[in-house]
Write a protein that holds these residues in place. Structure first.
Motif, mmCIF file in Angstrom:
data_model
loop_
_atom_site.group_PDB
_atom_site.id
_atom_site.type_symbol
_atom_site.label_atom_id
_atom_site.label_comp_id
_atom_site.label_asym_id
_atom_site.label_seq_id
_atom_site.Cartn_x
_atom_site.Cartn_y
_atom_site.Cartn_z
ATOM 1 N N UNK A 1 95.702 118.064 58.283
ATOM 2 C CA UNK A 1 96.765 117.728 59.229
ATOM 3 C C UNK A 1 98.066 118.469 58.959
ATOM 4 N N UNK A 2 98.361 118.708 57.690
ATOM 5 C CA UNK A 2 99.638 119.349 57.340
ATOM 6 C C UNK A 2 99.428 120.351 56.221
ATOM 7 N N UNK A 3 98.755 121.471 56.504
ATOM 8 C CA UNK A 3 98.581 122.503 55.475
ATOM 9 C C UNK A 3 99.925 122.955 54.937
ATOM 10 N N UNK A 4 99.940 123.424 53.707
ATOM 11 C CA UNK A 4 101.213 123.789 53.070
ATOM 12 C C UNK A 4 101.977 124.850 53.854
ATOM 13 N N UNK A 5 101.267 125.722 54.529
ATOM 14 C CA UNK A 5 101.944 126.766 55.302
ATOM 15 C C UNK A 5 102.661 126.239 56.526
ATOM 16 N N UNK A 6 102.414 124.964 56.872
ATOM 17 C CA UNK A 6 103.033 124.388 58.054
ATOM 18 C C UNK A 6 104.084 123.349 57.709
ATOM 19 N N UNK A 7 104.558 123.324 56.446
ATOM 20 C CA UNK A 7 105.594 122.373 56.070
ATOM 21 C C UNK A 7 106.861 122.639 56.869
ATOM 22 N N UNK A 8 107.612 121.558 57.120
ATOM 23 C CA UNK A 8 108.876 121.698 57.872
ATOM 24 C C UNK A 8 110.023 121.090 57.074
ATOM 25 N N UNK B 1 95.071 105.158 53.492
ATOM 26 C CA UNK B 1 96.261 105.012 54.321
ATOM 27 C C UNK B 1 97.543 105.131 53.529
ATOM 28 N N UNK B 2 97.580 104.511 52.355
ATOM 29 C CA UNK B 2 98.774 104.587 51.502
ATOM 30 C C UNK B 2 99.085 106.024 51.114
ATOM 31 N N UNK B 3 98.070 106.740 50.634
ATOM 32 C CA UNK B 3 98.287 108.137 50.233
ATOM 33 C C UNK B 3 98.633 109.010 51.430
ATOM 34 N N UNK B 4 98.052 108.715 52.574
ATOM 35 C CA UNK B 4 98.362 109.475 53.784
ATOM 36 C C UNK B 4 99.837 109.319 54.146
ATOM 37 N N UNK C 1 92.237 110.832 51.609
ATOM 38 C CA UNK C 1 93.614 111.101 52.031
ATOM 39 C C UNK C 1 93.998 112.548 51.777
ATOM 40 N N UNK C 2 93.628 113.082 50.608
ATOM 41 C CA UNK C 2 93.952 114.474 50.282
ATOM 42 C C UNK C 2 93.304 115.414 51.301
ATOM 43 N N UNK C 3 92.054 115.137 51.649
ATOM 44 C CA UNK C 3 91.367 115.974 52.633
ATOM 45 C C UNK C 3 92.043 115.893 53.995
ATOM 46 N N UNK C 4 92.439 114.698 54.395
ATOM 47 C CA UNK C 4 93.100 114.535 55.693
ATOM 48 C C UNK C 4 94.441 115.253 55.738
ATOM 49 N N UNK C 5 95.209 115.125 54.676
ATOM 50 C CA UNK C 5 96.522 115.776 54.648
ATOM 51 C C UNK C 5 96.367 117.296 54.652
ATOM 52 N N UNK C 6 95.379 117.807 53.943
ATOM 53 C CA UNK C 6 95.136 119.247 53.933
ATOM 54 C C UNK C 6 94.824 119.764 55.335
#
Length: 206
Positions: free
Chosen positions: A199-206, A118-121, A192-197
């Motif tokens: 949920x928010x892939x680098x190509x979808x950064x805002x 959760x913290x890393x997320x 957390x790294x897997x979840x972030x990859x």
């Protein structure tokens, strides 16, 4: 200073209150405020790297360029954690000695996986979506809350875990529980790294 806040407020809570729930409330509030301030204080200097798993993940995902830098940060974090516990013990005239509080039960280890994931997320999602300015209050709030919704009271930090093994007080952890906790924290960071990859892939950064 982070470990000084955690351990010192735990000792003060133990001295002021006999009710365990009230002690935890006092400890969690101090940690929430202290952690938030420390992140704000060092964010523009070192990126507020107070946690080895955060540093490892930053190195893994490209936020830190050199492995040597990550190793130096982690060494500083662990040494700082130990010195922080010594300082807190000294301020309250407590001896610096091994903790006798065993914490490594299956439930506690599961809680550490959840707390660290959760913290890393929180950190990675805010940074990846362009909201890094919110990291300090969000991390402080998350850890303050995780004191209550995890059975381990959310160590979620190997340096803090190591530091807390040399205080036999409210915040202590027995040396034999440290390695299982650190392993659980690394598992949580990986999740957390897997979840972030996802949920928010680098190509979808805002």
């Amino acid at each position: 200073m982070l470990v000084t806040v955690v351990v010192g407020s735990g000792i003060m809570a133990q001295q002021l209150s006999t009710d365990m729930g009230l002690q935890l409330l006092e400890n969690s509030l101090a940690t929430f405020f202290g952690l938030t301030v420390l992140i704000l204080l060092f964010q523009q200097i070192s990126g507020s790297h107070l946690n080895p798993v955060v540093t490892l993940v930053e190195r893994l995902v490209g936020g830190m360029d050199r492995t040597g830098d990550a190793a130096a940060y982690i060494a500083a974090q662990v040494i700082g954690g130990l010195l922080g516990a010594v300082l807190a013990n000294a301020m309250f005239a407590q001896p610096t000695r091994w903790s006798t509080t065993d914490r490594a039960t299956p439930a506690h280890l599961l809680a550490e996986v959840v707390a660290t994931a959760g913290l890393l997320l929180v950190i990675l999602m805010l940074v990846r979506t362009g909201r890094a300015a919110l990291v300090a209050p969000a991390v402080g709030a998350y850890i303050g809350a995780a004191y209550w919704f995890t059975s381990s009271t959310s160590f979620a930090n190997p340096a803090v875990t190591i530091g807390r093994m040399i205080t036999d007080t409210f915040a202590g952890i027995a040396p034999g529980s440290v390695l299982p906790y650190v392993c659980a924290q690394l598992v949580g960071a990986t999740i957390a790294v897997a979840l972030v990859s996802a949920l928010a892939p680098r190509g979808r950064q805002r």
